[in-house]
Design a protein around this motif. Structure first.
Motif, short mmCIF file in Angstrom:
data_model
loop_
_atom_site.label_atom_id
_atom_site.label_comp_id
_atom_site.label_asym_id
_atom_site.label_seq_id
_atom_site.Cartn_x
_atom_site.Cartn_y
_atom_site.Cartn_z
N GLN A 230 -13.70 -49.31 -39.94
CA GLN A 230 -14.47 -49.75 -38.77
C GLN A 230 -13.70 -49.49 -37.49
OE1 GLN A 230 -16.50 -53.47 -39.18
NE2 GLN A 230 -16.61 -53.85 -36.98
N ALA A 231 -12.39 -49.72 -37.51
CA ALA A 231 -11.58 -49.46 -36.32
C ALA A 231 -11.66 -47.99 -35.92
CB ALA A 231 -10.12 -49.85 -36.58
N ILE A 232 -11.56 -47.10 -36.89
CA ILE A 232 -11.61 -45.67 -36.59
C ILE A 232 -12.98 -45.27 -36.06
CG2 ILE A 232 -11.54 -43.39 -37.70
CD1 ILE A 232 -9.22 -44.67 -39.45
N GLU A 234 -15.23 -47.34 -34.54
CA GLU A 234 -15.46 -47.96 -33.23
C GLU A 234 -14.68 -47.24 -32.13
OE1 GLU A 234 -15.05 -52.16 -33.09
OE2 GLU A 234 -16.70 -52.51 -34.49
N ALA A 235 -13.52 -46.70 -32.46
CA ALA A 235 -12.73 -45.99 -31.46
C ALA A 235 -13.43 -44.74 -30.95
CB ALA A 235 -11.36 -45.63 -32.04
N VAL A 236 -14.37 -44.20 -31.74
CA VAL A 236 -15.13 -43.02 -31.30
C VAL A 236 -16.57 -43.38 -30.96
CG1 VAL A 236 -13.65 -41.42 -32.58
CG2 VAL A 236 -15.72 -42.30 -33.68
N GLY A 237 -16.84 -44.69 -30.82
CA GLY A 237 -18.15 -45.13 -30.34
C GLY A 237 -19.21 -45.32 -31.42
N ILE A 238 -18.79 -45.43 -32.68
CA ILE A 238 -19.73 -45.61 -33.78
C ILE A 238 -19.59 -47.03 -34.32
CG2 ILE A 238 -20.30 -44.89 -36.14
CD1 ILE A 238 -19.41 -42.07 -35.31
N HIS A 239 -20.72 -47.68 -34.57
CA HIS A 239 -20.70 -49.08 -34.99
C HIS A 239 -20.97 -49.25 -36.48
CE1 HIS A 239 -20.36 -50.81 -30.94
NE2 HIS A 239 -21.01 -49.72 -30.57
N VAL A 240 -20.44 -50.33 -37.01
CA VAL A 240 -20.65 -50.72 -38.41
C VAL A 240 -21.52 -51.97 -38.37
CG1 VAL A 240 -19.53 -51.38 -40.58
CG2 VAL A 240 -18.42 -49.73 -39.03
N ILE A 241 -22.81 -51.79 -38.62
CA ILE A 241 -23.79 -52.84 -38.35
C ILE A 241 -24.16 -53.60 -39.62
CG2 ILE A 241 -26.09 -53.33 -37.42
CD1 ILE A 241 -24.09 -52.31 -35.36
N SER A 242 -24.02 -54.94 -39.53
CA SER A 242 -24.36 -55.81 -40.64
C SER A 242 -25.86 -55.89 -40.84
CB SER A 242 -23.81 -57.22 -40.38
OG SER A 242 -24.42 -58.16 -41.22
N LYS A 243 -26.29 -55.81 -42.07
CA LYS A 243 -27.72 -55.96 -42.39
C LYS A 243 -28.17 -57.41 -42.23
CE LYS A 243 -31.00 -54.08 -45.76
NZ LYS A 243 -31.93 -55.21 -45.87
#
Length: 273
Positions: A230-232, A234-243
């Motif tokens: 997730q850190a990697i 988010e650092a490029v602007g991509i999110h890990v979204i919880s269902k």
């Protein structure tokens, strides 16, 4: 922050070196844990190495292979390390090379640094979320790497997506019916879908590099499985979204089990029905 990231990188690479040595000699010493998941000599050896490095900081550690600290104590932590010393133990046992070392630094429940190292491919990913920069280098066969870790030449940036083709990355060990249904629903919006099977946290890395578009995970994961990836991302602007919450996954929760989630470099919204 740079010193902490340097430390996490060194810890991950040293752990990876030990993992590969055990992997090459088939010296797994397999055990089955109480949750029915496999544990090998490589898991415990890598965990010992990583703890040796991270314990030089005053920051507490959550690791898959450490005894879990009670939440009554953990809830007061402003920062913590979250570690998976060998992510993809099943892939390790299958000898397909798709396993990683994961180290993340969490602050107030959010990943701020992340390191993922693949001992077999020698791919090293690392990111500072606060600086909004992620990088990738290839470590050499002697586990040496460049002093210029933060050179712009090493940065990764997701490529522009192709609206006619969607690349879906999935787990080699956890492909289930919910995931298959999700991919079928995607086909209503995209003329062509390509499925890319991949083990461990390397799935996050493929999204961050722009080599895949969506990673749906509708099976159980723990915080140490996802924090570094997730850190990697988010650092490029991509999110890990919880269902469950429709927000980014959070960390150092009372229950370290994650909700199901989707990682996507496309505009994506869950059906909230």
């Amino acid at each position: 922050m740079k010193n902490l990231l340097d430390l996490a990188i060194e810890a991950a690479v040293k752990a990876g070196e030990t993992i590969e040595e055990i992997y090459k000699h088939d010296n797994f010493e397999l055990e089955i844990k109480q949750d029915n998941s496999p544990l090998t000599k490589a898991d415990t050896a890598a965990n010992t190495i990583i703890n040796t490095f991270l314990k030089t900081t005053p920051i507490p550690i959550i690791s898959e292979e450490n005894k879990e600290t009670d939440y009554e104590e953990r809830k007061h932590w402003k920062k913590c390390w979250i570690v998976d010393p060998l992510d993809g133990t099943k892939e390790f046992l299958k000898k397909n090379g798709e396993f990683t070392v994961n180290i993340a630094l969490i602050e107030h429940g959010k990943p701020i640094l992340g390191v993922i190292f693949s001992p077999i491919s020698k791919e090293l990913y690392y990111a500072n979320v606060l600086d909004k920069k992620a990088y990738k280098i290839i470590v050499d066969e002697n586990y040496k790497y460049s002093d210029n870790l933060f050179d712009e030449a090493h940065r990764i940036i997701p490529k522009k997506t192709n609206d006619s083709l969607i690349k879906v990355v999935g787990s080699r060990s956890h492909m289930n019916d919910d995931t298959k249904v999700f991919m079928k629903e995607l086909s209503a919006n995209y003329p062509s879908i390509e499925i890319i099977p991949k083990g461990s946290s390397l799935k996050f890395c493929l999204i961050a590099e722009g080599k895949a578009d969506i990673y749906p995970r509708f099976a159980p994961t723990m915080e140490w499985d996802t924090a570094a990836g997730q850190a990697i991302c988010e650092a490029v602007g991509i999110h890990v979204i919880s269902k469950s919450t429709f927000e980014d996954l959070s960390y150092n929760k009372s229950n370290l089990l994650n909700s199901h989630f989707v990682v996507s470099n496309h505009t994506f919204v869950f059906d909230k029905k």
